[in-house]
Design an enzyme around this catalytic site. Sequence first.
Site, PDB file in Angstrom:
ATOM      1  N   ASP A  13      -4.418  -4.710   5.902  1.00 56.46           N
ATOM      2  CA  ASP A  13      -4.813  -5.564   4.781  1.00 56.46           C
ATOM      3  C   ASP A  13      -3.669  -6.506   4.422  1.00 56.46           C
ATOM      4  O   ASP A  13      -2.522  -6.087   4.294  1.00 56.46           O
ATOM      5  CB  ASP A  13      -5.183  -4.702   3.569  1.00 56.46           C
ATOM      6  CG  ASP A  13      -5.721  -5.533   2.416  1.00 56.46           C
ATOM      7  OD1 ASP A  13      -6.350  -6.582   2.682  1.00 56.46           O
ATOM      8  OD2 ASP A  13      -5.518  -5.128   1.254  1.00 56.46           O
ATOM      9  N   HIS A  62      -2.604  -1.100  -3.488  1.00 54.39           N
ATOM     10  CA  HIS A  62      -3.769  -0.226  -3.308  1.00 54.39           C
ATOM     11  C   HIS A  62      -3.611   1.013  -4.179  1.00 54.39           C
ATOM     12  O   HIS A  62      -2.715   1.827  -3.966  1.00 54.39           O
ATOM     13  CB  HIS A  62      -3.910   0.197  -1.845  1.00 54.39           C
ATOM     14  CG  HIS A  62      -4.191  -0.926  -0.911  1.00 54.39           C
ATOM     15  ND1 HIS A  62      -3.956  -0.850   0.445  1.00 54.39           N
ATOM     16  CD2 HIS A  62      -4.706  -2.168  -1.124  1.00 54.39           C
ATOM     17  CE1 HIS A  62      -4.313  -1.980   1.023  1.00 54.39           C
ATOM     18  NE2 HIS A  62      -4.761  -2.805   0.088  1.00 54.39           N
ATOM     19  N   SER A 109       0.856  -1.191   0.000  1.00 54.41           N
ATOM     20  CA  SER A 109       0.000   0.000   0.000  1.00 54.41           C
ATOM     21  C   SER A 109       0.891   1.239   0.000  1.00 54.41           C
ATOM     22  O   SER A 109       1.687   1.414  -0.912  1.00 54.41           O
ATOM     23  CB  SER A 109      -0.963  -0.027   1.195  1.00 54.41           C
ATOM     24  OG  SER A 109      -1.890   1.043   1.111  1.00 54.41           O
TER      25      SER A 109
END
EC number: 3.1.1.61
Length: 350
Positions: A293, A197, A171
Site C-alpha cells: 500500500d 494502518h 503500517s
Amino acid sequence: MPIKTRVLVVDDSALMRGLLSQMINLAPDMEVVGAAPDAQSAREMIKVLNPDVLTLDVQMPKMDGLEFLERLMRLRPMPVVMVSSFTEAGSDTTLKALELGAIDFIGKPRADGGRSVENYAEELVEKIRAAKAARLRRAMTGNSVRAATPASASPKSGLGASGKIIFVGASTGGTEAIKDFLLGIPADCPPILIVQHMPEAFTASFARRLDSLCAPRIIEAKGNEKVEPGTIYVAPGHSHLLIRRGTAGFLTELAATPPVNRHRPAVDVLFDSAATLVGRKAIGVILTGMGKDGAQGLLRMRQAGARTFGQDESSCVVYGMPREAFLIGAVEEQCSLDEMARRVLGAVSA
C-alpha cells in the site's frame, strides 16, 4: 518439509486461548506450541518451548501484559503481537506496548458481527508472519522525548510558509516510526497528512499520544478542516483520508468507501489525492510496513513532480511498503529513519 513458525499464545481467557490457537494452527506454516494463562506460566513455557513469536493479551491478572512485555524485552527479546480490547484504555495500553518493543497488535475478536472469523484469522496469521520477519526495535530509554527534538525544529523555522504539504504513509512498525519522524519536525511545519494502518478504536489515542510528545499540533482528522501550517492530521481508522481544494486553500476529506489494498484508511488513496491536487508542492514519505500500500500512489506523486522519500531497509521494522515503492521507481531518495526528518525539511526549504 518447511519448518513451521512456533507460536506461544498468552491469554487469561481459556476461550480466547482456544480460539486463537485454532486460528493459528489452520495456517500451514504455523503451529501453536503452547498456551499460557498468565505471565508466570508464559515465562516458564518460553524457556522450555523456545517459540518464534508470542501473542500476548494486554490485560492479565497478577502481572499485566505491559509489565511482562517490558521484562521480556529486557531479558529475552522476541517478536510479540499484542491482542487488545477495542476500548480507549485498551488502545492507550497497546500504544505503550508498541513503544516497549511489540511488533504489532490486533484487536480481540468480537461477537458483534463486525467482521468474519475467516477475515480475522487471516489478519492474525499475517501479523504473526510479519512479526517473525521483523527487526526487533530497542524500547526508548527514560530520557525526555522533547529533549530529543533537534535544534532545527525550533518554534520559528519559517518552513510553514513554504506552501508545501507533506504526506506520510506507514503500517507495521509505523506508530513508533511516525513518532520518531515527527520528533524532528518543527512547531511551524508545513501541513502534514498521515495514514497509519490502524483500527478505528486506536487512531484517536494515537493522535493524542503524538500531540503530547511532538512540537506541532496533532489531531485525528474529522473532515472539512482547513489544511494549515503547524497542524498534522491523522487519518481515522474508519475512513480514507484525502485532500481536496476549497475556496480558500486545501481541506481534509474523509471517504468511507471500500478498502483499497485491503486497507481503510489506505496510503494509496491519500497519495493519489496529493498527486492530483498538490503536485510539485507535495512531499511524499513512505515508512515501515507490510505489503505494498502506498507504492503506486507514491509513484504517481513523483510523476506529478513531488519529492518522494522512502525509509531504508536497515531502519525498517518491516521493509515491505518502502521496498515495493523503491522497486517501481517511486522513491527519489532512500534514507534511515534517523535522517528522514532532516531530509524532508531540506526538501521543504528547497
